[in-house]
Enzyme design. Structure first.
Site, PDB file in Angstrom:
ATOM      1  N   ASP A  11       0.882  -1.172   0.000  1.00 36.95           N
ATOM      2  CA  ASP A  11       0.000   0.000   0.000  1.00 36.95           C
ATOM      3  C   ASP A  11       0.917   1.217   0.000  1.00 36.95           C
ATOM      4  O   ASP A  11       1.641   1.439   0.970  1.00 36.95           O
ATOM      5  CB  ASP A  11      -0.868  -0.047   1.267  1.00 36.95           C
ATOM      6  CG  ASP A  11      -1.648   1.238   1.498  1.00 36.95           C
ATOM      7  OD1 ASP A  11      -1.551   2.161   0.662  1.00 36.95           O
ATOM      8  OD2 ASP A  11      -2.349   1.308   2.530  1.00 36.95           O
ATOM      9  N   TYR A 230       1.498   1.141  14.827  1.00 34.18           N
ATOM     10  CA  TYR A 230       0.545   0.950  13.731  1.00 34.18           C
ATOM     11  C   TYR A 230       1.074   1.514  12.423  1.00 34.18           C
ATOM     12  O   TYR A 230       1.493   2.646  12.331  1.00 34.18           O
ATOM     13  CB  TYR A 230      -0.784   1.646  14.051  1.00 34.18           C
ATOM     14  CG  TYR A 230      -1.712   1.598  12.872  1.00 34.18           C
ATOM     15  CD1 TYR A 230      -2.351   0.419  12.542  1.00 34.18           C
ATOM     16  CD2 TYR A 230      -1.896   2.714  12.071  1.00 34.18           C
ATOM     17  CE1 TYR A 230      -3.183   0.352  11.432  1.00 34.18           C
ATOM     18  CE2 TYR A 230      -2.728   2.660  10.968  1.00 34.18           C
ATOM     19  CZ  TYR A 230      -3.362   1.475  10.656  1.00 34.18           C
ATOM     20  OH  TYR A 230      -4.167   1.414   9.553  1.00 34.18           O
ATOM     21  N   LYS A 233      -2.641  -2.692   8.344  1.00 32.57           N
ATOM     22  CA  LYS A 233      -2.713  -4.142   8.542  1.00 32.57           C
ATOM     23  C   LYS A 233      -1.835  -4.794   7.467  1.00 32.57           C
ATOM     24  O   LYS A 233      -1.403  -4.134   6.523  1.00 32.57           O
ATOM     25  CB  LYS A 233      -4.188  -4.562   8.421  1.00 32.57           C
ATOM     26  CG  LYS A 233      -4.683  -5.610   9.396  1.00 32.57           C
ATOM     27  CD  LYS A 233      -4.388  -5.385  10.828  1.00 32.57           C
ATOM     28  CE  LYS A 233      -4.757  -6.532  11.728  1.00 32.57           C
ATOM     29  NZ  LYS A 233      -4.267  -6.357  13.091  1.00 32.57           N
TER      30      LYS A 233
END
Ligand code: F6R
Ligand code: MG
Ligand code: MG
Length: 384
Positions: A11, A230, A233
């Protein structure tokens, strides 16, 4: 001559939140790989699932080839440049290190690769998931390779009677690859015992015990473990060879009908059902539901056929409706209990920070009656 199929995905920026990469970003990444990979690759297929762009590459250089990995890294860097120019959200999100260092594993993008002698006809499925982690494939692979309720071939095909060897990785172990090999069907309960814990134990690969041929590979990287904080995912990819000594394409697809609950969806911090979707699908409800797409191909002399969109069929529309219902059901209880992931898996620090602050405000009552009763009340766990 052996063929290698490598999938590397990342991503590096998307439109409207973590939803879908821009057409220009995708074109840039694809053109980069086509130009610079002319001498390295025999074929290429570029797709997106949610906010991730995946490169499916065929070549003869084997797994873990630094030139192939560098090509993908550089292509995602070029994609990041466009994402920044266009002001896309999360530009360069999955490129966690400043520079390429020989192998893409541990740098952020997810990858899985398999090398094999091509059969005269070589069907395989390329799976790509978004808003979930690699353990999402545990149950479908277990059911497809071990359970005759999904894989009729385990009963009907003598070629499959010997079963399969699972290599399972402990992804919590970050100092190196900690793996175990287990054989189905003899060690089914051991396999199940590990695979029940999707966040820690992940199928890395599966081999046929008839001839030791590679059947399936899954990307095992956990961004959670690489970055410590974070960063999105993991959004895993997988390759599964089908037919012959392996489960048929429809047997591999069968368990995806369940829409089983996986970790991920909103802020990577919830449980939600895994929805099988059409190729190039976007993300929507509650940054989910977690999705998985399946492109089925044949590869011949290192060349791919066009893909068949394996979840584009009226049957899967019905499944998607059922999965939507499951997604809505668990969302009805918001943050409560199993709807939200346990502390160790929360991808944002807010709750943990809050707990730290609240912890200081707790008091222990000076109540001797309770204290005396409590002292004799310790429950012990049943011995195994
Ligand atoms: C989940 C995911 C999204 C984001 C959410 C908030 O893997 O990517 O659910 O966590 O949209 O995103 P940020 O923190 O970038 O505002
Ligand atoms: Mg993202
Ligand atoms: Mg993603």
């Amino acid at each position: 001559m052996k063929t290698t199929i490598s999938v590397i995905k990342a991503d590096v920026g998307s439109i409207g939140g973590h939803i879908k990469p821009s057409a220009r970003l995708k074109q840039t990444v694809e053109q980069f790989v086509r130009d610079k990979g002319k001498k390295l690759l025999s074929d290429l297929y570029v797709s997106s699932t949610g906010d991730d762009v995946a490169l499916l590459m065929a070549h003869e250089r084997g797994a873990n080839d630094s030139k192939i990995h560098e090509l993908a890294w550089d292509a995602f860097m070029a994609g990041t440049k466009v994402a920044k120019e266009q002001g896309l959200y999360g530009a360069g999100q999955d490129l966690l290190k400043d520079a390429f260092s020989g192998n893409i594993r541990g740098l952020g993008p997810a990858s899985c690769e398999m090398e094999f002698e091509e059969r005269p006809n070589e069907p395989f499925i390329f799976f790509a998931a978004d808003k979930t982690d690699p353990g999402a494939y545990n149950l479908p692979l277990y059911l497809a390779f071990c359970d005759p309720m999904h894989c009729a071939g385990l009963l009907l095909s003598p070629k499959m009677a010997k079963g399969f060897t699972f290599t399972i990785m402990d992804v919590n172990h970050t100092e190196g690859d900690r793996v175990i090999e287990l054989n189905a069907p003899e060690e089914l309960y051991d396999i199940a015992c590990l695979l029940r814990d999707n966040e820690r134990f992940v199928v890395e690969s599966i081999r046929s015990r008839a001839n030791n041929d590679i059947a399936a590979v899954v990307s095992t990287s956990r961004l959670h473990n690489i970055a410590g904080t974070y960063t999105g995912k993991d959004d895993p990819v997988a390759l599964v060879r089908t037919q012959g000594n392996f489960p048929a394409t429809g047997e591999i697809l069968s368990p995806f009908r369940i829409g089983h609950y996986v970790a991920g969806t909103m802020r990577g911090s919830h449980n939600g059902p895994l929805m099988p979707v059409k190729l190039n699908s976007t993300i929507s409800f509650f940054d989910g539901p977690a999705i998985v797409s399946a492109a089925a191909f044949c590869v011949h002399n290192g060349k791919f056929t066009e893909p068949v969109d394996a979840f584009d069929h009226p049957f899967w529309d019905w499944v998607r409706n059922n999965v939507s219902q499951k997604a809505a059901e668990i969302r009805n209880q918001g943050f409560s209990g199993p709807a939200m992931l346990p502390y160790s898996e929360l991808e944002y620090g807010g709750v943990v920070e809050k707990m730290g602050q609240l912890d200081e405000r707790f008091i222990v009552r000076k109540d001797e009656v309770h204290a005396a009763a409590g002292a004799g009340n310790g429950r012990k766990k049943k011995a195994a």
